[in-house]
Design a protein around this motif. Structure first.
Motif, short mmCIF file in Angstrom:
data_model
loop_
_atom_site.label_atom_id
_atom_site.label_comp_id
_atom_site.label_asym_id
_atom_site.label_seq_id
_atom_site.Cartn_x
_atom_site.Cartn_y
_atom_site.Cartn_z
N VAL A 186 12.56 -0.04 0.72
CA VAL A 186 12.13 1.18 1.41
C VAL A 186 10.71 0.99 1.94
CG1 VAL A 186 11.76 3.67 1.20
CG2 VAL A 186 13.62 2.60 -0.08
N ALA A 187 9.85 0.45 1.08
CA ALA A 187 8.44 0.26 1.48
C ALA A 187 8.31 -0.71 2.66
CB ALA A 187 7.63 -0.23 0.28
N VAL A 188 9.08 -1.81 2.61
CA VAL A 188 9.02 -2.80 3.70
C VAL A 188 9.52 -2.17 5.00
CG1 VAL A 188 10.28 -4.82 4.55
CG2 VAL A 188 9.02 -4.96 2.40
N ARG A 199 0.84 -1.22 0.00
CA ARG A 199 0.00 0.00 0.00
C ARG A 199 0.86 1.26 0.00
NH1 ARG A 199 -3.17 -2.45 3.74
NH2 ARG A 199 -2.29 -1.23 5.46
N PHE A 200 1.93 1.24 0.81
CA PHE A 200 2.82 2.41 0.84
C PHE A 200 3.44 2.64 -0.53
CE2 PHE A 200 3.89 1.99 5.67
CZ PHE A 200 2.74 2.69 5.98
N ARG A 201 3.80 1.55 -1.23
CA ARG A 201 4.40 1.69 -2.56
C ARG A 201 3.40 2.25 -3.55
NH1 ARG A 201 8.49 -1.77 -6.06
NH2 ARG A 201 8.36 0.20 -7.14
N ASN A 202 2.20 1.74 -3.50
CA ASN A 202 1.22 2.11 -4.53
C ASN A 202 0.54 3.44 -4.25
OD1 ASN A 202 1.82 -0.27 -5.78
ND2 ASN A 202 0.12 -1.39 -4.86
N GLU A 203 0.26 3.69 -2.98
CA GLU A 203 -0.57 4.87 -2.65
C GLU A 203 0.21 5.94 -1.93
OE1 GLU A 203 -3.70 3.11 -0.30
OE2 GLU A 203 -3.95 1.55 -1.82
N GLY A 204 1.49 5.71 -1.67
CA GLY A 204 2.25 6.66 -0.86
C GLY A 204 1.91 6.45 0.60
N ALA A 205 2.64 7.14 1.47
CA ALA A 205 2.45 6.92 2.90
C ALA A 205 2.07 8.22 3.57
CB ALA A 205 3.75 6.41 3.49
N VAL A 228 16.83 4.89 6.52
CA VAL A 228 16.83 6.34 6.71
C VAL A 228 15.68 6.96 5.90
CG1 VAL A 228 18.13 8.46 6.23
CG2 VAL A 228 19.29 6.47 7.23
N LEU A 229 15.56 6.55 4.64
CA LEU A 229 14.48 7.09 3.80
C LEU A 229 13.11 6.70 4.34
CD1 LEU A 229 15.86 6.55 0.19
CD2 LEU A 229 15.54 8.72 1.39
N ALA A 230 13.01 5.45 4.79
CA ALA A 230 11.72 4.98 5.32
C ALA A 230 11.29 5.84 6.51
CB ALA A 230 11.83 3.52 5.74
N ALA A 231 12.23 6.09 7.42
CA ALA A 231 11.90 6.91 8.60
C ALA A 231 11.49 8.32 8.16
CB ALA A 231 13.11 6.97 9.53
N LYS A 232 12.26 8.89 7.25
CA LYS A 232 11.97 10.27 6.82
C LYS A 232 10.64 10.36 6.11
CE LYS A 232 16.37 12.33 6.91
NZ LYS A 232 17.68 12.50 6.50
N ARG A 233 10.36 9.38 5.26
CA ARG A 233 9.12 9.44 4.48
C ARG A 233 7.88 9.28 5.35
NH1 ARG A 233 11.26 6.50 -1.06
NH2 ARG A 233 12.71 8.20 -1.52
N LEU A 234 8.06 8.78 6.57
CA LEU A 234 6.91 8.70 7.49
C LEU A 234 6.94 9.84 8.51
CD1 LEU A 234 6.81 4.84 8.11
CD2 LEU A 234 5.22 6.19 6.75
N GLY A 235 7.86 10.78 8.29
CA GLY A 235 7.88 11.98 9.13
C GLY A 235 8.67 11.86 10.42
N ALA A 236 9.38 10.72 10.62
CA ALA A 236 10.17 10.58 11.85
C ALA A 236 11.45 11.40 11.76
CB ALA A 236 10.52 9.10 12.06
N ASP A 237 12.00 11.70 12.90
CA ASP A 237 13.36 12.28 12.92
C ASP A 237 14.31 11.10 12.82
OD1 ASP A 237 12.44 14.87 13.39
OD2 ASP A 237 12.22 14.43 15.52
N VAL A 252 14.10 7.74 15.12
CA VAL A 252 14.64 6.45 14.67
C VAL A 252 16.14 6.62 14.50
CG1 VAL A 252 14.66 4.75 12.80
CG2 VAL A 252 12.50 5.87 13.44
N LEU A 253 16.89 5.76 15.17
CA LEU A 253 18.34 5.88 15.10
C LEU A 253 18.93 4.66 14.39
CD1 LEU A 253 20.36 7.55 17.70
CD2 LEU A 253 21.19 5.34 17.02
N THR A 254 19.80 4.89 13.44
CA THR A 254 20.44 3.77 12.74
C THR A 254 21.88 3.62 13.25
OG1 THR A 254 20.81 5.32 10.94
CG2 THR A 254 19.07 3.72 10.62
#
Ligand code: NCD
Length: 303
Positions: A288-290, A24-30, A56-65, A40-42
């Motif tokens: 990224v989506a997973v 769903r995130f891939r097809n419809e965006g998040a 990093v991208l996954a966290a950012k695309r969901l609005g996390a720091d 979120v710390l890596t």
């Protein structure tokens, strides 16, 4: 789910829920603000291109720091223990710690000692597990072949040292795959198949790839082997490399996966890596989506 450490005990329903959410995130965006205000710390003790960047991208695309912990400039290089590092970081109020480590079980150890409220995500530990890779490989395969019941999968390469092979086998088995063939030279096969549910093992790649619907190629994990154990690259390619001739032995629409980094001309020929059956870049996009789905699952209450 509080942490994601391995896929070993995840059931089909949980894996399916994560994959559906990733799709769903891939097809419809998040939703851009789903993880607003969360941190979120890596923390990567081993090299990584795809896994780290995609977390990093996954966290950012969901609005996390997101904070990328720079190990080479941190106090771990001054001898601080990992637990002291963990508690120091926790005091800064983090919500998730994504960790890669060369020792099997290190993410579990951190999870056992983490404060409640901190989710530990395993981004690969030694030869043990790489759960998000298992999930993204399952998602990639499912996009073309939704029914795993009669799926034939060949996993070829350094299975013995591969956390990817273990997590892939566990994900595919949980989703119903019953014909999973591991293939490698004897020295790169595991001693036992306990971590590999539903798998058989062989040393003959031509036989193992016959009619396969999916072939997952793996790199030789040089960093986990003594130099004396390393095969000659061209001998290895001749016996275990995936080239166009070998791929023709598989099913016509066989999907070719590789978690990367690929060693062209060793385990995979460029004509296959870049060819029409390659899903390698789809795997990266799905990664990224997973990882978004995993962070959403761990850091939000169910919708
Ligand atoms: C794998 C890993 O680190 O386990 N790579 C990855 O995460 N994409 C496989 C490998 O390093 O060969």
């Amino acid at each position: 789910m509080r942490h994601l450490l391995t896929l070993e005990h995840l059931d089909r329903a949980t894996i399916t829920r994560l994959l559906d959410r990733a799709e769903r995130f891939r097809n419809e965006g998040a939703p851009r603000d789903l993880l607003a205000g969360r941190t979120v710390l890596t923390l990567f003790f081993e090299h990584s291109t795809r896994t780290r960047t995609s977390f990093v991208l996954a966290a950012k695309r969901l609005g996390a720091d997101n904070v990328n912990f720079d190990l080479s400039h941190s106090s771990t290089s001054k001898g601080e223990s990992l637990l002291d590092t963990l508690h120091t970081l926790e005091a800064m109020h983090l919500d998730a710690l994504v960790v890669r480590h060369n020792e099997n079980g290190m993410p579990q150890y951190l999870a056992d000692h983490a404060n409640t409220g901190v989710a530990i995500v395993n981004a690969g530990d030694g030869t043990h597990a790489h759960p998000t890779q298992g999930l993204l490989d399952a998602l990639t395969i499912r996009q073309r072949r939704p029914d795993f019941g009669n799926l034939r999968v060949t996993i070829c390469g350094d299975i013995r040292h591969s956390r990817v092979a273990r997590s892939d086998a566990q994900a595919l088995h949980a989703l119903g795959a019953r014909d999973i063939r591991l293939c490698a030279p004897r020295a790169m096969l595991p001693d036992a198949l306990d971590d590999f549910p539903g798998c058989t093992a062989s040393e003959d790649f031509d036989a193992a790839i016959e009619n396969a619907d999916v072939v997952v190629m793996l790199r030789i994990q040089k960093e986990r082997m003594a130099d004396a154990q390393l095969p000659d690259a061209s001998d290895y390619h001749a016996r275990y490399g995936l080239d166009a001739r070998r791929l023709a032995l598989a099913a016509e629409d066989c999907q070719v996966l590789h978690p990367g980094p690929i060693n062209r001309g060793v385990e995979i020929a460029p004509e296959v890596a870049d060819g029409p059956q390659s899903r390698i870049l789809d795997q990266v996009a799905n990664g990224v989506a997973v990882r978004m789905a995993v962070l959403a699952e761990l850091l939000t209450t169910p919708a």
